[in-house]
Design an enzyme around this catalytic site. Structure first.
Site, PDB file in Angstrom:
ATOM      1  N   GLY A  51      13.564  31.736 -10.554  1.00  0.00           N
ATOM      2  CA  GLY A  51      12.446  32.432  -9.905  1.00  0.00           C
ATOM      3  C   GLY A  51      11.316  32.610 -10.892  1.00  0.00           C
ATOM      4  N   CYS A  78      19.005  30.129 -14.366  1.00  0.00           N
ATOM      5  CA  CYS A  78      17.726  30.567 -14.926  1.00  0.00           C
ATOM      6  C   CYS A  78      17.429  32.052 -14.649  1.00  0.00           C
ATOM      7  CB  CYS A  78      16.612  29.644 -14.426  1.00  0.00           C
ATOM      8  SG  CYS A  78      15.148  29.755 -15.441  1.00  0.00           S
ATOM      9  N   TYR A  79      16.449  32.384 -13.811  1.00  0.00           N
ATOM     10  CA  TYR A  79      16.176  33.803 -13.514  1.00  0.00           C
ATOM     11  C   TYR A  79      17.445  34.490 -13.020  1.00  0.00           C
ATOM     12  CZ  TYR A  79      14.368  37.982 -11.202  1.00  0.00           C
ATOM     13  OH  TYR A  79      14.150  39.282 -10.806  1.00  0.00           O
ATOM     14  N   HIS A 165      18.253  23.846 -15.438  1.00  0.00           N
ATOM     15  CA  HIS A 165      18.269  23.571 -13.997  1.00  0.00           C
ATOM     16  C   HIS A 165      19.134  22.352 -13.680  1.00  0.00           C
ATOM     17  CE1 HIS A 165      15.231  26.501 -12.693  1.00  0.00           C
ATOM     18  NE2 HIS A 165      14.875  26.404 -13.959  1.00  0.00           N
ATOM     19  N   GLU A 167      19.836  21.212 -10.840  1.00  0.00           N
ATOM     20  CA  GLU A 167      19.427  20.568  -9.590  1.00  0.00           C
ATOM     21  C   GLU A 167      18.384  19.472  -9.788  1.00  0.00           C
ATOM     22  OE1 GLU A 167      18.796  23.563 -10.600  1.00  0.00           O
ATOM     23  OE2 GLU A 167      16.793  24.274 -10.103  1.00  0.00           O
ATOM     24  N   ASP A 221       4.749   9.734   3.768  1.00  0.00           N
ATOM     25  CA  ASP A 221       5.173  10.909   4.539  1.00  0.00           C
ATOM     26  C   ASP A 221       4.596  10.910   5.952  1.00  0.00           C
ATOM     27  OD1 ASP A 221       6.156  11.486   2.068  1.00  0.00           O
ATOM     28  OD2 ASP A 221       4.585  12.930   1.564  1.00  0.00           O
ATOM     29  N   LYS A 364      10.751  13.605  -0.808  1.00  0.00           N
ATOM     30  CA  LYS A 364      10.173  12.261  -0.763  1.00  0.00           C
ATOM     31  C   LYS A 364      11.231  11.154  -0.634  1.00  0.00           C
ATOM     32  CE  LYS A 364       6.278  11.317  -1.724  1.00  0.00           C
ATOM     33  NZ  LYS A 364       5.182  11.346  -0.773  1.00  0.00           N
TER      34      LYS A 364
END
Ligand code: XMP
Length: 508
Positions: A51, A78-79, A165, A167, A221, A364
């Site tokens: 965050g 993280c946060y 992170h 992810e 997109d 994407k």
């Protein structure tokens, strides 16, 4: 099922996506409701996202401490990790910033959560604070040069904390770490794949008999969103291309081919002069985005009136918004606003049309996958992304006709040289930036004071993280020489070697 507590991370949705890809079911909740939801839904595991806040900030999001008594495995990122440390008696220090790549030194690899994560792999950091003291009961698993507690675990309470992170694509063994966590939670993978029919059904249910006007920019997109809409409602879809002069020069031809593929009559609106008038005097990036967004809506609303007069009941505006646009424009409760993507936060508050955004939930690479599943030609789905506000956000400061022409010329050279060097298809995005800075050059023995162009060429898959492309020096040299020699008014070319985070891809 995994409960994902979103503390306003730019990547909360990406964490969910990674977990889903590994076969987990994910429910995203706010910190305020996390404890109640954890009791009600009995998840197999809980993930705390990162965050933008510091745990010490006033109003920083937090959770009911009772959540730690539920004995459900927690992965705090993280946060999330800083908050765990703060709430459970550790110490968090502010101003300990680290953004971009770091090396994770494994000090203790025997835990199952560290399985298949080799020593000294690359992890991606994006934190302002760090942990100085762990709460009692934690074993350190990994450190980085700048933080002693990058990876730690309380085996008894089943809490794992990581400052990096897992992810993002640039964390080398992020997927392994998430898999280890799911294993610890006892999650048995379900087979998940994108369901095209479901998206098409949802469009039909929402739109019913109405007509939809669709903004097709030529980018992947909006092309994929348009193809889904065309599949769902046929000629109740009115595709349209706005040529506002801020698009690449080859775009018009490309868009015509897309319209032909849809087999639906489309409209092309030319409004370059008017766009430049609306941008006159604006140099703040957010104001420019808003002006472009507003103009774009005005055009669509104007066109809509024409279609309504012709008996077509247009109630929706289709846009190719994807998830990274939403999150950067502050799409979730605690997220910070990075910028207003013109098709999200840049929209005027009152609009006559409702929005239809069929690929809003996807990244994407997933959108490209949907395009392939729909059988769209490769050329339509492998195209480089180009931002909705186009060159408007690649020219720092005021957009004038002259600067726009220089930007277009430099972009043409860059595209040609990257294509020739067989690099164009291998990078995620490439463009020159008119930096607004001037520098001295010597041209033909005379002093020349002209604008500096920066080249931005990056590699990325999911848009949330990126590295600068390692372009061969001789290719960079050729591009630089051609731009300085051929584009009038340019004194110097520099290469941008910033990673994302912290730097975004675009300069504005
Ligand atoms: P950033 O600069 O956010 O870029 O790292 C990530 C991707 O988003 C595109 N981008 C935009 N697209 N409106 C858009 O439609 C915008 O305001 C905008 N800003 C950035 C960027 O080109 C890249 O593909």
């Amino acid at each position: 099922m995994i409960l994902l507590v979103d503390f306003g991370s730019q990547t909360a949705h990406l964490i969910a996506r990674r977990l889903k890809t590994l076969g987990a079911n994910v429910a995203i909740v706010t910190p305020e409701e996390a404890f109640e939801k954890a009791k009600a839904l009995s998840p197999q595991g809980i993930v705390f996202s990162g965050g933008p806040q510091s745990v010490y900030a006033e109003g920083a999001p937090t959770v009911d401490k009772e959540i730690f008594t539920l004995n459900i495995p927690i992965l705090a990122i993280c946060y999330g990790f800083q908050l765990v440390a703060y709430l459970l008696g550790g110490k968090v220090i502010g101003e300990k910033r680290e953004y971009g790549p770091a090396t994770l030194h494994m000090t203790n690899s025997q835990w199952p959560i560290a399985k298949n994560i080799p020593n000294d792999s690359t992890v991606w950091m994006s934190h302002g604070d760090a942990i100085e003291e762990l709460p009692e009961g934690y074993a350190v698993i990994g450190t980085t040069e700048h933080v002693p507690y990058a990876f730690a675990k309380d085996e008894k309470k089943k809490i794992t904390g990581i400052l990096f992170h897992p992810e993002v694509e640039h964390t080398q063994y992020g997927k392994e770490l998430l898999q280890n966590f799911l294993d610890a939670c006892g999650v048995i993978p379900e087979n998940v794949k994108i369901d095209i029919e479901k998206i098409v059904d949802e469009i039909q249910v929402l739109v019913k008999d109405a007509y939809v006007i669709g903004a097709i920019s030529g980018g992947v997109d909006s092309t994929v969103a348009g193809a889904l809409t065309a599949k769902a409602i046929g000629d109740h879809f009115v595709p349209m291309y706005v040529e506002n002069g801020l698009m690449r020069e080859t775009n018009r031809k490309h868009v015509k081919a897309i319209f032909e593929h849809f087999g639906i009559k489309a409209a092309i609106v030319d409004c370059e002069e008017e766009m430049l008038k609306r941008l006159k005097g604006l140099d703040d990036p957010e104001e420019k985005r808003k002006a472009i967004g507003k103009f774009y809506i005005d055009i669509f609303e104007g066109e809509m009136e024409k279609y309504i007069k012709a008996g077509k009941d247009i109630r929706f505006l289709m846009q190719g918004t994807i998830y990274s646009d939403v999150i950067e424009s502050k799409g979730t409760k605690h997220a910070d606003k990075i910028k207003s993507h013109h098709n999200v936060g840049g929209l005027p508050e009152k609009m006559k049309l409702r929005l239809l955004e069929p690929v809003r939930e996807y990244y994407k690479d997933e959108v490209r996958q949907i395009g392939a599943l729909l059988g769209l030609p490769k050329d339509f789905i492998s195209k480089q992304p180009f931002p909705g506000p186009g060159y408007g956000v690649r020219i720092r400061g005021e957009v004038t006709k002259e600067r726009l022409a220089k930007e277009k010329h430099a972009d043409r050279i860059l595209l040609e040289e990257l294509e020739k060097a067989d690099v164009l298809q291998k990078v995620f995005i490439s463009f020159p930036v008119m930096t607004g800075a001037n520098s001295v050059a010597v041209k033909g023995d005379g002093r020349f004071f002209g604008e500096v162009i920066a080249l931005r060429i990056v590699e990325s898959q999911d848009v949330m993280t990126a590295t600068w492309a390692r372009i061969p020096y001789e290719v960079l040299q050729r591009i630089s020489s051609r731009i300085v020699n051929e584009v009038i008014g340019i004194s110097r070319v520099v290469y941008d070697i910033s990673t994302k985070p912290p730097a975004t891809m675009e300069w504005e």
